[in-house]
Design a protein around this motif. Structure first.
Motif, PDB file in Angstrom:
ATOM      1  N   LEU A   1       0.974  -1.224   0.290  1.00  0.00           N
ATOM      2  CA  LEU A   1       0.176  -0.039   0.019  1.00  0.00           C
ATOM      3  C   LEU A   1       0.920   1.217  -0.002  1.00  0.00           C
ATOM      4  N   HIS A   2       2.113   1.323   0.712  1.00  0.00           N
ATOM      5  CA  HIS A   2       2.774   2.742   0.961  1.00  0.00           C
ATOM      6  C   HIS A   2       3.927   2.606   0.140  1.00  0.00           C
ATOM      7  N   SER A   3       4.643   1.583  -0.396  1.00  0.00           N
ATOM      8  CA  SER A   3       5.990   1.519  -0.634  1.00  0.00           C
ATOM      9  C   SER A   3       5.924   2.318  -2.194  1.00  0.00           C
ATOM     10  N   ARG A   4       5.050   2.329  -3.039  1.00  0.00           N
ATOM     11  CA  ARG A   4       5.106   3.116  -4.431  1.00  0.00           C
ATOM     12  C   ARG A   4       5.033   4.641  -3.945  1.00  0.00           C
ATOM     13  N   ALA A   5       4.079   4.747  -3.001  1.00  0.00           N
ATOM     14  CA  ALA A   5       3.649   6.147  -2.949  1.00  0.00           C
ATOM     15  C   ALA A   5       5.079   6.902  -1.884  1.00  0.00           C
ATOM     16  N   ILE A   6       5.792   6.004  -1.205  1.00  0.00           N
ATOM     17  CA  ILE A   6       7.096   6.572  -0.546  1.00  0.00           C
ATOM     18  C   ILE A   6       8.000   6.847  -1.568  1.00  0.00           C
ATOM     19  N   LEU A   7       8.253   5.874  -2.515  1.00  0.00           N
ATOM     20  CA  LEU A   7       9.165   6.070  -3.563  1.00  0.00           C
ATOM     21  C   LEU A   7       9.156   6.994  -4.355  1.00  0.00           C
ATOM     22  N   LYS A   8       7.504   7.422  -4.754  1.00  0.00           N
ATOM     23  CA  LYS A   8       7.479   8.594  -5.602  1.00  0.00           C
ATOM     24  C   LYS A   8       7.614   9.829  -4.781  1.00  0.00           C
ATOM     25  N   GLU A   9       7.047  10.006  -3.667  1.00  0.00           N
ATOM     26  CA  GLU A   9       7.258  11.023  -2.604  1.00  0.00           C
ATOM     27  C   GLU A   9       8.727  11.352  -2.204  1.00  0.00           C
ATOM     28  N   TYR A  10       9.475  10.318  -1.829  1.00  0.00           N
ATOM     29  CA  TYR A  10      10.823  10.573  -1.195  1.00  0.00           C
ATOM     30  C   TYR A  10      11.935  10.018  -1.788  1.00  0.00           C
ATOM     31  N   VAL A  11      11.590   9.452  -2.923  1.00  0.00           N
ATOM     32  CA  VAL A  11      12.672   8.553  -3.825  1.00  0.00           C
ATOM     33  C   VAL A  11      13.209   7.386  -3.433  1.00  0.00           C
ATOM     34  N   LYS A  12      13.285   7.000  -1.817  1.00  0.00           N
ATOM     35  CA  LYS A  12      13.755   5.935  -1.410  1.00  0.00           C
ATOM     36  C   LYS A  12      12.760   5.345  -0.368  1.00  0.00           C
ATOM     37  N   ASP A  13      12.619   4.208  -0.045  1.00  0.00           N
ATOM     38  CA  ASP A  13      11.838   3.691   1.029  1.00  0.00           C
ATOM     39  C   ASP A  13      12.513   3.390   2.395  1.00  0.00           C
ATOM     40  N   HIS A  14      12.591   4.494   3.023  1.00  0.00           N
ATOM     41  CA  HIS A  14      13.177   4.782   4.316  1.00  0.00           C
ATOM     42  C   HIS A  14      12.687   3.883   5.280  1.00  0.00           C
ATOM     43  N   CYS A  15      11.477   3.387   5.222  1.00  0.00           N
ATOM     44  CA  CYS A  15      11.071   2.527   6.237  1.00  0.00           C
ATOM     45  C   CYS A  15      11.517   1.090   5.967  1.00  0.00           C
ATOM     46  N   CYS A  16      11.440   0.658   4.771  1.00  0.00           N
ATOM     47  CA  CYS A  16      12.301  -0.523   4.683  1.00  0.00           C
ATOM     48  C   CYS A  16      13.817  -0.520   4.979  1.00  0.00           C
ATOM     49  N   GLU A  17      14.493   0.457   4.505  1.00  0.00           N
ATOM     50  CA  GLU A  17      15.758   0.579   4.685  1.00  0.00           C
ATOM     51  C   GLU A  17      16.075   0.656   6.196  1.00  0.00           C
ATOM     52  N   THR A  18      15.341   1.310   6.938  1.00  0.00           N
ATOM     53  CA  THR A  18      15.578   1.537   8.469  1.00  0.00           C
ATOM     54  C   THR A  18      15.473   0.135   9.328  1.00  0.00           C
ATOM     55  N   VAL A  19      14.557  -0.594   8.676  1.00  0.00           N
ATOM     56  CA  VAL A  19      14.248  -2.083   9.168  1.00  0.00           C
ATOM     57  C   VAL A  19      15.315  -2.780   9.052  1.00  0.00           C
ATOM     58  N   ALA A  20      16.080  -2.939   7.854  1.00  0.00           N
ATOM     59  CA  ALA A  20      17.099  -3.532   7.578  1.00  0.00           C
ATOM     60  C   ALA A  20      18.435  -3.001   8.368  1.00  0.00           C
ATOM     61  N   VAL A  21      18.684  -1.908   8.559  1.00  0.00           N
ATOM     62  CA  VAL A  21      19.771  -1.437   9.452  1.00  0.00           C
ATOM     63  C   VAL A  21      19.414  -1.854  10.811  1.00  0.00           C
ATOM     64  N   ILE A  22      18.464  -1.659  11.253  1.00  0.00           N
ATOM     65  CA  ILE A  22      17.925  -2.403  12.884  1.00  0.00           C
ATOM     66  C   ILE A  22      18.269  -3.802  12.928  1.00  0.00           C
ATOM     67  N   ALA A  23      17.961  -4.351  11.874  1.00  0.00           N
ATOM     68  CA  ALA A  23      18.300  -6.035  11.852  1.00  0.00           C
ATOM     69  C   ALA A  23      19.865  -6.328  12.017  1.00  0.00           C
ATOM     70  N   ASN A  24      20.461  -5.374  11.255  1.00  0.00           N
ATOM     71  CA  ASN A  24      21.826  -5.284  11.342  1.00  0.00           C
ATOM     72  C   ASN A  24      22.616  -5.299  12.596  1.00  0.00           C
ATOM     73  N   TRP A  25      22.010  -4.297  13.293  1.00  0.00           N
ATOM     74  CA  TRP A  25      22.518  -3.558  14.645  1.00  0.00           C
ATOM     75  C   TRP A  25      21.992  -4.963  15.648  1.00  0.00           C
TER      76      TRP A  25
END
Length: 140
Positions: free
Chosen positions: A49-73
Protein backbone atom coordinates in the motif's frame (compact mmCIF):
# COMPACT_ATOMS: atom_id res chain seq x y z
CA UNK A 1 8.26 14.56 17.26
CA UNK A 2 7.41 17.75 15.37
CA UNK A 3 7.67 15.91 12.07
CA UNK A 4 5.40 13.18 13.40
CA UNK A 5 2.76 15.78 14.25
CA UNK A 6 3.18 17.46 10.86
CA UNK A 7 2.20 14.28 9.02
CA UNK A 8 -1.38 14.65 10.22
CA UNK A 9 -1.24 10.87 10.50
CA UNK A 10 -1.32 10.34 6.73
CA UNK A 11 -0.11 6.79 6.77
CA UNK A 12 2.85 6.80 4.41
CA UNK A 13 4.16 10.13 5.73
CA UNK A 14 3.65 8.87 9.26
CA UNK A 15 5.59 5.68 8.46
CA UNK A 16 8.50 7.72 7.11
CA UNK A 17 8.46 9.96 10.18
CA UNK A 18 8.59 6.93 12.46
CA UNK A 19 11.43 5.40 10.42
CA UNK A 20 13.38 8.65 10.69
CA UNK A 21 12.70 8.85 14.40
CA UNK A 22 13.94 5.29 14.91
CA UNK A 23 17.03 5.99 12.82
CA UNK A 24 17.90 9.08 14.88
CA UNK A 25 17.34 7.15 18.13
CA UNK A 26 19.58 4.34 16.89
CA UNK A 27 22.32 6.83 16.05
CA UNK A 28 21.99 8.33 19.54
CA UNK A 29 22.47 4.88 21.08
CA UNK A 30 18.83 4.62 22.15
CA UNK A 31 18.52 1.17 20.63
CA UNK A 32 15.63 -0.21 22.64
CA UNK A 33 13.59 2.94 22.03
CA UNK A 34 14.37 2.69 18.31
CA UNK A 35 13.09 -0.89 18.24
CA UNK A 36 9.84 0.18 19.91
CA UNK A 37 9.39 2.88 17.26
CA UNK A 38 10.17 0.40 14.45
CA UNK A 39 7.52 -1.96 15.82
CA UNK A 40 5.02 0.91 15.80
CA UNK A 41 6.01 1.77 12.23
CA UNK A 42 5.67 -1.86 11.15
CA UNK A 43 2.14 -1.96 12.60
CA UNK A 44 1.18 0.81 10.14
CA UNK A 45 3.53 0.21 7.19
CA UNK A 46 2.10 -1.95 4.43
CA UNK A 47 4.65 -2.20 1.60
CA UNK A 48 1.97 -3.09 -0.94
CA UNK A 49 0.00 0.00 0.00
CA UNK A 50 2.73 2.48 0.94
CA UNK A 51 6.00 1.66 -0.84
CA UNK A 52 5.07 3.07 -4.25
CA UNK A 53 3.81 6.33 -2.70
CA UNK A 54 6.90 6.54 -0.50
CA UNK A 55 9.23 6.02 -3.47
CA UNK A 56 7.35 8.62 -5.51
CA UNK A 57 7.40 11.21 -2.71
CA UNK A 58 10.76 10.48 -1.03
CA UNK A 59 12.69 8.64 -3.80
CA UNK A 60 13.66 5.83 -1.43
CA UNK A 61 11.76 3.62 0.97
CA UNK A 62 13.35 4.73 4.20
CA UNK A 63 10.94 2.49 6.14
CA UNK A 64 12.29 -0.72 4.66
CA UNK A 65 15.88 0.53 4.76
CA UNK A 66 15.63 1.43 8.45
CA UNK A 67 14.21 -2.00 9.31
CA UNK A 68 17.23 -3.53 7.54
CA UNK A 69 19.70 -1.34 9.45
CA UNK A 70 18.03 -2.24 12.76
CA UNK A 71 18.26 -5.94 11.80
CA UNK A 72 21.99 -5.52 11.30
CA UNK A 73 22.37 -3.79 14.66
CA UNK A 74 20.39 -6.54 16.42
CA UNK A 75 22.61 -9.17 14.84
CA UNK A 76 25.75 -7.37 16.01
CA UNK A 77 24.19 -7.29 19.48
CA UNK A 78 23.71 -11.08 19.39
CA UNK A 79 19.92 -10.90 19.04
CA UNK A 80 19.86 -13.22 16.05
CA UNK A 81 16.24 -14.36 16.18
CA UNK A 82 14.97 -10.78 16.22
CA UNK A 83 17.40 -9.81 13.47
CA UNK A 84 16.29 -12.68 11.23
CA UNK A 85 12.63 -11.76 11.75
CA UNK A 86 13.38 -8.24 10.54
CA UNK A 87 15.34 -9.68 7.59
CA UNK A 88 12.23 -11.66 6.66
CA UNK A 89 10.17 -8.45 6.87
CA UNK A 90 12.59 -6.71 4.49
CA UNK A 91 12.52 -9.64 2.05
CA UNK A 92 8.72 -9.61 2.04
CA UNK A 93 8.70 -5.87 1.29
CA UNK A 94 11.13 -5.96 -1.65
CA UNK A 95 8.69 -7.12 -4.38
CA UNK A 96 6.38 -4.23 -3.48
CA UNK A 97 9.02 -1.61 -4.27
CA UNK A 98 8.21 -0.35 -7.75
CA UNK A 99 8.79 2.84 -9.62
CA UNK A 100 11.47 5.49 -9.58
CA UNK A 101 14.22 4.70 -7.14
CA UNK A 102 13.07 1.14 -6.48
CA UNK A 103 16.31 -0.59 -7.50
CA UNK A 104 18.42 1.78 -5.43
CA UNK A 105 16.12 1.44 -2.43
CA UNK A 106 16.19 -2.36 -2.73
CA UNK A 107 19.99 -2.21 -2.79
CA UNK A 108 20.12 -0.10 0.37
CA UNK A 109 17.61 -2.40 2.09
CA UNK A 110 19.50 -5.54 1.09
CA UNK A 111 22.97 -4.34 2.04
CA UNK A 112 22.53 -4.58 5.84
CA UNK A 113 20.64 -7.87 5.72
CA UNK A 114 23.30 -9.45 3.50
CA UNK A 115 25.67 -9.42 6.44
CA UNK A 116 23.09 -10.82 8.86
CA UNK A 117 22.00 -13.61 6.56
CA UNK A 118 25.52 -14.51 5.46
CA UNK A 119 26.58 -14.87 9.09
CA UNK A 120 23.62 -17.24 9.54
CA UNK A 121 24.68 -19.50 6.66
CA UNK A 122 22.25 -18.04 4.14
CA UNK A 123 24.75 -16.49 1.72
CA UNK A 124 23.32 -18.28 -1.32
CA UNK A 125 19.77 -17.15 -0.52
CA UNK A 126 20.78 -13.52 -0.12
CA UNK A 127 22.99 -13.62 -3.24
CA UNK A 128 20.08 -14.99 -5.29
CA UNK A 129 17.82 -12.34 -3.79
CA UNK A 130 20.32 -9.63 -4.70
CA UNK A 131 20.58 -10.90 -8.28
CA UNK A 132 16.80 -11.12 -8.68
CA UNK A 133 15.88 -7.79 -7.07
CA UNK A 134 18.86 -5.51 -7.77
CA UNK A 135 21.35 -6.78 -10.34
CA UNK A 136 18.98 -8.02 -13.05
CA UNK A 137 16.51 -5.10 -12.87
CA UNK A 138 19.39 -2.61 -12.90
CA UNK A 139 20.82 -4.23 -16.02
CA UNK A 140 17.56 -3.73 -17.96
Amino acid sequence: DNFLRATNHQQYHHCIALAMQADVMRRQGKHEEAIVVIEEMKSIYDPGLHSRAILKEYVKDHCCETVAVIANWLSQDGRIEEAMKLCDDVIEALPEMKGTGAVQSKYFALLPICRVMTEQGQAKKVLDLYRDTVEEPAAK
